[in-house]
Write an enzyme that holds these catalytic residues in place. Structure first.
Site, PDB file in Angstrom:
ATOM      1  CG  ASP A   1       0.655  22.356  -1.766  1.00 25.81           C
ATOM      2  OD1 ASP A   1       1.742  21.597  -1.772  1.00 25.81           O
ATOM      3  OD2 ASP A   1      -0.591  21.642  -2.095  1.00 25.81           O
TER       4      ASP A   1
ATOM      5  CE  LYS B   1      -3.426  22.837  -3.954  1.00 28.15           C
ATOM      6  NZ  LYS B   1      -3.081  22.666  -2.342  1.00 28.15           N
TER       7      LYS B   1
ATOM      8  CE  LYS C   1      -2.957  18.919  -3.838  1.00 27.26           C
ATOM      9  NZ  LYS C   1      -1.890  19.284  -2.483  1.00 27.26           N
TER      10      LYS C   1
END
Length: 221
Positions: free
Chosen positions: A96, A160, A189
């Site tokens: 990430d 995300k 996300k």
């Protein structure tokens, strides 16, 4: 619309997260034990702890994952690439990364896209998956849409919402906007500020395909 899921189904949406700067080996072990107990999708931790988590999770379906360029996104591209490669070599299954928020706000989309693409190429060369963290608390809707397009064009697998270290985490509006923008091409996300089962289900109903949460035990118990 709020989606209804069994506890076991909901668990597989969750990246059980412990990114606290004061996390100790004992707390990381506890995080991994909780993830194994509930069979979450992953454990998301800082890269220093990836070798430990990879060992603890090796005989499970729970993935050890980590963050790069975290939490500000303002490190240079080469550093992000090195962080990602090193973490994967240490056992990380997903990365990430935080995009460069200042360059996005400054509308330097060529830089933002190239930054993501370099990390995406390095991660995909290792057959792993890349999520791109926007830090939506700094962004308006137009900038969130631009970040989605940059992530898609750069070859990312997920977009995300947040690091969880800024003033605001995930919101239903931003998750809906991100899902609308990327369609079915990328995962979404939602991360930051999700503290209850109801909030988790609402985020999934809004279009999230993964949730970053530290309140996993509360949500699933």
């Amino acid at each position: 619309m709020t989606k209804q899921l069994t506890t076991a189904q909901l668990a597989k949406y969750l990246d059980h997260t412990n990114l606290k700067p004061d996390a100790t080996e004992a707390s990381i072990r506890q995080t991994c034990e909780e993830a194994i107990k509930y069979n979450t999708a992953s454990v998301c931790i800082n890269s220093h702890w990836i070798p430990l988590a990879a060992e603890l999770l090796k005989d499970t379906t729970v993935k050890p994952i980590t963050v790069v360029g975290f939490p500000l996104g303002a490190t240079n591209t080469e550093t992000k690439v090195y962080e990602a490669i090193t973490a994967i070599d240490d056992g990380a299954e997903e990365i990430d990364m935080v995009l460069n928020v200042g360059e996005l706000i400054g509308d330097n989309l060529d830089y933002v896209t190239a930054d993501i693409q370099a990390v995406a190429e390095a991660v995909h060369a290792k057959n792993k998956m890349l999520k791109v963290i926007f830090e939506t608390s700094f962004l308006n809707d137009d900038q969130i849409v631009k970040a989605c397009h940059a992530s898609e064009n750069a070859g990312a697998d997920y977009v995300k919402t947040s690091t969880g270290f800024s003033s605001e985490g995930a919101t239903l509006h931003n998750v809906e906007l991100m899902r609308k923008t990327v369609g079915s091409k990328l995962g979404v996300k939602a991360s930051g500020g999700i503290h209850s089962r109801e909030e988790a289900l609402a985020m999934i109903g809004a279009g999230a395909s993964r949730l970053g949460v530290s309140a996993t035990t509360k949500i699933l118990s």
